[in-house]
Enzyme design. Structure first.
Site, mmCIF file in Angstrom:
data_model
loop_
_atom_site.group_PDB
_atom_site.id
_atom_site.type_symbol
_atom_site.label_atom_id
_atom_site.label_comp_id
_atom_site.label_asym_id
_atom_site.label_seq_id
_atom_site.Cartn_x
_atom_site.Cartn_y
_atom_site.Cartn_z
ATOM 1 C CG ASP A 1 -13.943 7.291 -7.639
ATOM 2 O OD1 ASP A 1 -13.375 7.993 -8.494
ATOM 3 O OD2 ASP A 1 -13.340 6.542 -6.853
ATOM 4 C CD GLU B 1 -13.311 10.652 -14.587
ATOM 5 O OE1 GLU B 1 -12.840 9.513 -14.512
ATOM 6 O OE2 GLU B 1 -13.517 11.374 -13.602
ATOM 7 C CG ASP C 1 -7.396 7.901 -8.916
ATOM 8 O OD1 ASP C 1 -7.934 8.377 -7.904
ATOM 9 O OD2 ASP C 1 -7.932 7.036 -9.621
#
Length: 800
Positions: free
Chosen positions: A393, A396, A468
């Site tokens: 998760d 980035e 998300d």
């Protein structure tokens, strides 16, 4: 030899040298070098002040191959020719033009498109760099990563390319003309396309560095890009089954109980995902240990899941809380960065209480020692108990309220600004390379689910999800073009949170009929993505949350999960085509129908593999508003069957998957879309293997496959099989069976089986079905075969 390689010629005071790979020259104080990497790909380097600074690419792993080429001069033009491409360099203004071998124009730079602007990068004097190109007015280009704007053709737009939660930026595009351009720069970059030019402008660069490649068509361009940046390895068969997840399972009993419930219901499932907080508090963020007392026996938890023939992947992050062992060790070597990231508070309550900052810091994945530390704790705390894969998760990573000074921070490779966009490539690559290197895991394939990506990430066994995203019809529609453009960058594995992550647009959550309809339609789309994964916040998404058998929503969910499993022989064989043949699983229509201009800019249809055309339903059809006091509410309305218009590309004829009805390509048709039907068409000439009904991917061998033949054109298919979850296929341990349909003779030829692996099927039966308008062939329909063939590995010709 040196005289041949370094010939010096003078033209109007411009000199150039032929090198082993191309040429060198200087034009108006700008150094220019062209290097052939092979006959299809050339690297272009430009440096200010007459100097080119070499860099080691983070994305490109290919080294230049010995390539036959010629150099000739015609007036001011220097012309380089390889077997595949021709490059013309104007020695007066530096403009480059690219053509195919026959001289057909492909791309040209703007006459004055290169620029270098002095830039101080955290105390280092360097440049901001820019290169502009001139495209044809109606030329379709694709790629640039994943954006949520709903655009298929990437023209007439401006992008500020900095990795984010739902936007993955890759400075690469390819054209319907069959070429691609990779801008090899990792700093924040602006991409702009307008009526004047198409431009990359990066904040930091020691020079201009880009690659031009010509593949002739989309698959060829992708083959060039993967040859340059790495091939995609095989995923285990079980990763193509159905995955259930949510934010988050709060105990190991809850987690194991979900798998148990699926097994009790007889609904197929191959994977369960544990999201964050199994480590405990935010101060222990990403400890890579089960410090939460609700996860009281991790080994038992994993064993309980495995004993139910399911797999577990688990959330890991790229940041660490101040009370964790990795934090302390990384801090000692100066491998923690210091900018705002998630979570902001040590408290789990919302909104964050900033009086109690979490102290969580992102690590420096550019530092090889930091990647070693990351893996050490991942291996000791999670792989050691048998976790099957990693959910990386915030890869980035999360950078909250980014300020210019944040980018001045030093990484192992220079300023954070200089390498910002390559963060996901480095952190995902670190995990993959370490796991491939250790003997204990050598036989088990690496599987990584990650939220972000950069050019070359396909080589690291990673499937990227779209972040998300919000639960809305518009978001669902945008996933289609997002996934397709991402795949067109050469990274073939992508998925989204089925149902959308945030449910804030549906206050009644699962009690809202419109959301239930949205979830079904998203799940139908997800059945035709490289990974089928249900996930989200605000409400659980397990199938039993939507009712029980006999309920339209429940039954539709059940139907598509089962369809996914019946398509596994087709999906797994397609994944082999991705690995061995540089293909793509999700295919924009322009990939297979580039000559049909009507197919260039369709953003709600795609091919799944090369046979199935999918047209997701992206608007509500079965709800109506009912007034009630001060508010109105949604209620289900199935009183009439709705329909959707679908374009069937020209260049093929098509069959409705559900009915067997045939259609001529190049036309729009209206097709009925009851809640449990997604428009799904099969290209004429296709040979489609259908597997058994199972509860998990490896439950049954493929010894009784149904082979559906869709007449109307010649066709072929290669059925691929191996050990399902080892790397022995890289040593040749696999089999292929080639099927070939001769439409004129009405013959299906099943060729000799090639290859072998331990445990392979020596003999089997193929249930051959020739599809026609009178034969219903939906996956939930019993189909009477035309012939049943016993196959023992030797060639058979079946007359239909």
């Amino acid at each position: 030899m040196m005289l041949v390689l370094l010939t010096s010629i003078t033209c109007r005071s411009q000199s150039w040298q032929k090198t082993a790979q191309g040429i060198k020259t200087g034009i108006d104080s700008i150094a220019v070098e062209l290097r052939f990497y092979d006959a299809s790909t050339v690297r272009i380097l430009k440096g200010p002040g007459g100097k080119i600074t070499e860099k080691e690419s983070l994305s490109v792993i290919k080294t230049p191959q010995s390539t036959a080429f010629t150099v000739g001069q015609k007036g001011n033009l220097l012309i380089l020719k390889s077997e595949k491409i021709r490059v013309s360099l104007n020695l007066q203004n530096g403009q480059l033009e690219y053509s195919d071998a026959a001289g057909h124009p492909l791309l040209r730079e703007d006459e004055k498109g290169a620029s270098f602007t002095p830039f101080n990068d955290a105390g280092v004097n360097t440049w901001s760099v820019q290169q502009s190109f001139a495209l044809d007015k109606e030329e379709g280009i694709y790629g640039l990563g994943q954006q949520q704007g709903g655009k298929m053709v990437q023209r007439n737009l401006s992008l500020h390319m900095v990795q984010g939660n739902t936007d993955d930026y890759i400075p690469f595009f390819q054209s319907v003309k069959g070429y691609g351009v990779f801008w090899d720069n990792y700093s924040p970059t602006n991409f702009t396309d307008n009526t004047t030019s198409t431009t990359f402008r990066s904040e930091v660069g020691e020079g201009i560095d880009y690659y031009f490649m010509y593949g002739g068509h989309a698959d060829g361009v992708i083959a060039c890009m993967r040859d340059l940046t790495g091939q995609a390895p095989m995923f285990p068969l079980w990763t193509y089954g159905f995955w259930q997840s949510k934010e988050r399972y709060k105990s190991q009993d809850e987690l194991v109980g979900v798998v148990k419930k699926y097994r009790e219901l007889g609904v197929p499932l191959d994977g369960i995902i544990q999201d964050w907080q199994y480590w405990g508090s935010n101060y222990l963020w990403n400890a890579m240990e089960f410090l939460n007392p609700e996860f009281y026996n991790p080994q038992k938890m994993v064993d309980d899941i495995h004993n139910q023939k399911a797999h577990l992947i688990i959330s890991i992050w790229n940041s660490f809380g101040p009370q964790t062992k990795p934090y302390r060790e990384l801090d000692k070597i100066g491998a923690l960065m210091n900018f705002p990231t998630w979570p902001e508070s040590g408290s789990e309550k919302w909104p964050p209480n900033r009086d109690y900052p979490s102290g969580v810091r992102v690590y420096d994945p550019y530092n090889p020692a930091a990647r070693d530390i990351f893996w050490k704790y991942l291996h000791a705390g999670l792989l050691s108990v048998g976790i099957d894969g990693w959910w990386m998760d915030s890869s980035e990573p999360d950078h909250l309220g980014a300020k210019p000074g944040d980018f001045d921070q030093k990484t192992w490779l220079g300023s954070f600004r200089k390498v910002r966009n390559a963060f996901p490539l480095m952190t995902v690559g670190g995990v993959y390379q370490h796991q491939r290197a250790i003997s204990a895991a050598a036989g088990k394939r690496v599987f990584i689910l990650t939220r972000s990506a950069f050019a070359g990430q396909q080589r690291y066994g990673a499937n990227t999800w779209s972040g998300d995203v919000t639960s809305s019809w518009n978001a669902l529609r945008n996933q289609v073009s997002a996934g397709l453009n991402f795949s067109l960058c050469g990274i073939p594995y992508w998925n989204s949170d089925i149902g959308g992550f945030f449910l804030n647009r549906f206050p009644k959550k699962l009690d809202d009929p419109e959301y239930r309809e949205l979830y079904v339609r998203w799940l139908e789309f997800g059945a035709f993505c490289p990974m089928m994964r249900s996930h989200g916040a605000d409400a659980p998404r397990e199938i039993y949350q939507f009712g029980q058998k006999g309920n339209k929503v429940y039954d539709a969910i059940d139907k598509y999960i089962n369809l996914r499993y019946r398509l596994l022989p087709y999906i797994y064989s397609t994944s082999w085509e991705v690995t061995a043949g540089q293909s793509s699983m999700m295919r924009a229509l322009m990939m297979d129908f580039a000559k049909d201009k009507n197919a260039w800019d369709i953003n709600d249809e795609f091919l799944f593999g090369k046979s199935l055309l999918v047209s997701p339903v992206t608007r509500p059809m079965y709800i109506k508003k009912v007034a009630g006091g001060r508010d109105s509410s949604n209620v289900e309305d199935f009183s009439s069957v709705k329909s959707k218009e679908v374009y069937l590309p020209e260049g093929a004829n098509w069959y409705d998957f559900w009915t067997g009805e045939s259609f001529t390509g190049g036309n729009k048709i209206s097709t009925a879309t009851p809640l449990d039907i997604i428009p799904l068409f099969v290209k004429a000439g296709s040979i489609l293997p259908i597997g058994p009904q199972v509860q998990y991917a490896e439950e049954k061998k493929w010894d009784q496959l149904e082979i559906r033949v869709y007449p109307g054109a010649d066709g072929s298919f290669v059925l691929y099989e191996d050990e399902n979850d080892t790397y022995n296929y890289e040593k040749g341990a696999y089999t292929t069976i080639s099927f070939q349909w001769n439409d004129k003779k009405k013959e299906l030829m099943i060729h000799d089986r090639k290859g072998a692996f331990p445990g392979m099927l020596e003999g089997r039966k193929f249930h051959i079905v020739r599809v026609n308008n009178q034969k219903g062939v939906g996956a939930d329909t019993a189909v009477t075969p035309d012939q049943v063939i016993t196959y023992s590995g030797k060639k058979i010709v079946v007359k239909l």
